[in-house]
Design a protein around this motif. Structure first.
Motif, PDB file in Angstrom:
ATOM      1  N   MET A   1      65.933  45.608  52.341  1.00 35.05           N
ATOM      2  CA  MET A   1      64.930  46.409  53.028  1.00 35.05           C
ATOM      3  C   MET A   1      65.609  47.568  53.751  1.00 35.05           C
ATOM      4  O   MET A   1      65.146  48.701  53.695  1.00 35.05           O
ATOM      5  N   SER A   2      66.727  47.290  54.376  1.00 30.91           N
ATOM      6  CA  SER A   2      67.441  48.339  55.098  1.00 30.91           C
ATOM      7  C   SER A   2      67.933  49.424  54.146  1.00 30.91           C
ATOM      8  O   SER A   2      67.775  50.615  54.424  1.00 30.91           O
ATOM      9  N   SER A   3      68.505  49.025  53.025  1.00 29.53           N
ATOM     10  CA  SER A   3      68.994  50.029  52.076  1.00 29.53           C
ATOM     11  C   SER A   3      67.847  50.788  51.417  1.00 29.53           C
ATOM     12  O   SER A   3      67.971  51.981  51.131  1.00 29.53           O
ATOM     13  N   ASP A   4      66.718  50.129  51.220  1.00 27.64           N
ATOM     14  CA  ASP A   4      65.546  50.812  50.661  1.00 27.64           C
ATOM     15  C   ASP A   4      64.994  51.872  51.619  1.00 27.64           C
ATOM     16  O   ASP A   4      64.354  52.823  51.191  1.00 27.64           O
ATOM     17  N   MET A   5      65.266  51.709  52.900  1.00 29.35           N
ATOM     18  CA  MET A   5      64.745  52.637  53.899  1.00 29.35           C
ATOM     19  C   MET A   5      65.629  53.866  54.106  1.00 29.35           C
ATOM     20  O   MET A   5      65.215  54.819  54.773  1.00 29.35           O
ATOM     21  N   VAL A   6      66.820  53.875  53.552  1.00 25.69           N
ATOM     22  CA  VAL A   6      67.753  54.984  53.781  1.00 25.69           C
ATOM     23  C   VAL A   6      67.140  56.346  53.457  1.00 25.69           C
ATOM     24  O   VAL A   6      67.236  57.272  54.277  1.00 25.69           O
ATOM     25  N   PRO A   7      66.486  56.530  52.307  1.00 23.34           N
ATOM     26  CA  PRO A   7      65.898  57.851  52.039  1.00 23.34           C
ATOM     27  C   PRO A   7      64.840  58.251  53.076  1.00 23.34           C
ATOM     28  O   PRO A   7      64.800  59.418  53.501  1.00 23.34           O
ATOM     29  N   ARG A   8      64.028  57.321  53.515  1.00 30.77           N
ATOM     30  CA  ARG A   8      62.997  57.645  54.506  1.00 30.77           C
ATOM     31  C   ARG A   8      63.620  57.958  55.857  1.00 30.77           C
ATOM     32  O   ARG A   8      63.188  58.884  56.555  1.00 30.77           O
ATOM     33  N   ILE A   9      64.648  57.220  56.223  1.00 27.34           N
ATOM     34  CA  ILE A   9      65.336  57.497  57.485  1.00 27.34           C
ATOM     35  C   ILE A   9      65.975  58.882  57.440  1.00 27.34           C
ATOM     36  O   ILE A   9      65.939  59.629  58.428  1.00 27.34           O
ATOM     37  N   ALA A  10      66.517  59.249  56.303  1.00 28.56           N
ATOM     38  CA  ALA A  10      67.087  60.596  56.141  1.00 28.56           C
ATOM     39  C   ALA A  10      65.997  61.656  56.303  1.00 28.56           C
ATOM     40  O   ALA A  10      66.222  62.694  56.944  1.00 28.56           O
ATOM     41  N   GLU A  11      64.813  61.415  55.729  1.00 28.45           N
ATOM     42  CA  GLU A  11      63.695  62.355  55.883  1.00 28.45           C
ATOM     43  C   GLU A  11      63.291  62.499  57.342  1.00 28.45           C
ATOM     44  O   GLU A  11      63.068  63.620  57.824  1.00 28.45           O
ATOM     45  N   LEU A  12      63.171  61.380  58.034  1.00 26.82           N
ATOM     46  CA  LEU A  12      62.782  61.417  59.442  1.00 26.82           C
ATOM     47  C   LEU A  12      63.838  62.133  60.282  1.00 26.82           C
ATOM     48  O   LEU A  12      63.499  62.924  61.175  1.00 26.82           O
ATOM     49  N   THR A  13      65.100  61.878  59.983  1.00 19.94           N
ATOM     50  CA  THR A  13      66.191  62.531  60.710  1.00 19.94           C
ATOM     51  C   THR A  13      66.155  64.039  60.490  1.00 19.94           C
ATOM     52  O   THR A  13      66.271  64.827  61.430  1.00 19.94           O
ATOM     53  N   THR A  14      65.944  64.444  59.251  1.00 18.47           N
ATOM     54  CA  THR A  14      65.857  65.871  58.932  1.00 18.47           C
ATOM     55  C   THR A  14      64.681  66.524  59.663  1.00 18.47           C
ATOM     56  O   THR A  14      64.809  67.616  60.210  1.00 18.47           O
ATOM     57  N   ALA A  15      63.550  65.833  59.695  1.00 22.43           N
ATOM     58  CA  ALA A  15      62.377  66.366  60.399  1.00 22.43           C
ATOM     59  C   ALA A  15      62.669  66.532  61.886  1.00 22.43           C
ATOM     60  O   ALA A  15      62.300  67.556  62.489  1.00 22.43           O
ATOM     61  N   LEU A  16      63.335  65.556  62.495  1.00 15.46           N
ATOM     62  CA  LEU A  16      63.681  65.668  63.911  1.00 15.46           C
ATOM     63  C   LEU A  16      64.651  66.828  64.145  1.00 15.46           C
ATOM     64  O   LEU A  16      64.504  67.586  65.110  1.00 15.46           O
ATOM     65  N   LEU A  17      65.630  66.970  63.269  1.00 17.45           N
ATOM     66  CA  LEU A  17      66.587  68.074  63.403  1.00 17.45           C
ATOM     67  C   LEU A  17      65.899  69.424  63.224  1.00 17.45           C
ATOM     68  O   LEU A  17      66.217  70.390  63.930  1.00 17.45           O
ATOM     69  N   ASP A  18      64.954  69.497  62.314  1.00 18.53           N
ATOM     70  CA  ASP A  18      64.224  70.746  62.081  1.00 18.53           C
ATOM     71  C   ASP A  18      63.385  71.168  63.287  1.00 18.53           C
ATOM     72  O   ASP A  18      63.107  72.352  63.467  1.00 18.53           O
ATOM     73  N   GLU A  19      62.990  70.192  64.106  1.00 17.56           N
ATOM     74  CA  GLU A  19      62.186  70.495  65.293  1.00 17.56           C
ATOM     75  C   GLU A  19      63.017  71.069  66.442  1.00 17.56           C
ATOM     76  O   GLU A  19      62.469  71.637  67.374  1.00 17.56           O
ATOM     77  N   ILE A  20      64.319  70.933  66.374  1.00 14.51           N
ATOM     78  CA  ILE A  20      65.190  71.415  67.454  1.00 14.51           C
ATOM     79  C   ILE A  20      65.339  72.929  67.315  1.00 14.51           C
ATOM     80  O   ILE A  20      65.760  73.428  66.271  1.00 14.51           O
ATOM     81  N   ASP A  21      64.967  73.623  68.386  1.00 16.91           N
ATOM     82  CA  ASP A  21      65.005  75.085  68.331  1.00 16.91           C
ATOM     83  C   ASP A  21      65.944  75.717  69.358  1.00 16.91           C
ATOM     84  O   ASP A  21      65.875  76.894  69.628  1.00 16.91           O
ATOM     85  N   GLU A  22      66.824  74.911  69.910  1.00 16.98           N
ATOM     86  CA  GLU A  22      67.783  75.447  70.873  1.00 16.98           C
ATOM     87  C   GLU A  22      69.204  75.190  70.376  1.00 16.98           C
ATOM     88  O   GLU A  22      69.443  74.324  69.552  1.00 16.98           O
ATOM     89  N   ASP A  23      70.143  75.984  70.886  1.00 18.01           N
ATOM     90  CA  ASP A  23      71.545  75.832  70.479  1.00 18.01           C
ATOM     91  C   ASP A  23      72.173  74.566  71.034  1.00 18.01           C
ATOM     92  O   ASP A  23      73.002  73.941  70.391  1.00 18.01           O
ATOM     93  N   GLU A  24      71.784  74.202  72.243  1.00 16.93           N
ATOM     94  CA  GLU A  24      72.288  72.979  72.866  1.00 16.93           C
ATOM     95  C   GLU A  24      71.098  72.079  73.158  1.00 16.93           C
ATOM     96  O   GLU A  24      70.032  72.556  73.561  1.00 16.93           O
TER      97      GLU A  24
END
Length: 75
Positions: free
Chosen positions: A23-46
């Motif tokens: 189950m954990s390994s099956d979730m890796v692609p979704r966790i990567a998507e969620l991580t990317t979405a969170l990173l995309d929301e960051i609009d400051e340098d720090e």
């Protein structure tokens, strides 16, 4: 709960059945998507890594397991 080892073992057994290696390994692609979405929301340098990634990501992942809608995650 920490004062009741028997209850702790029972709860841990229930949780460990849900979080299998497969189950954990099956979730890796979704966790990567969620991580990317969170990173995309960051609009400051720090930014505060805990506030922007480390706190919300586990909540998002765990909320998806039972199918909690996105708009209810904060609850």
């Amino acid at each position: 709960m920490s004062n009741d080892p028997q209850k702790h073992r029972k709860l841990r057994k229930l949780i460990s059945q849900a979080f299998t290696s497969k189950m954990s390994s099956d979730m890796v692609p979704r966790i990567a998507e969620l991580t990317t979405a969170l990173l995309d929301e960051i609009d400051e340098d720090e930014f505060d890594l805990v506030e922007k990634i480390a706190r919300p990501l586990p909540v998002m992942v765990i909320a998806e397991l039972p199918g909690i809608p996105i708009h209810d995650r904060e609850l």
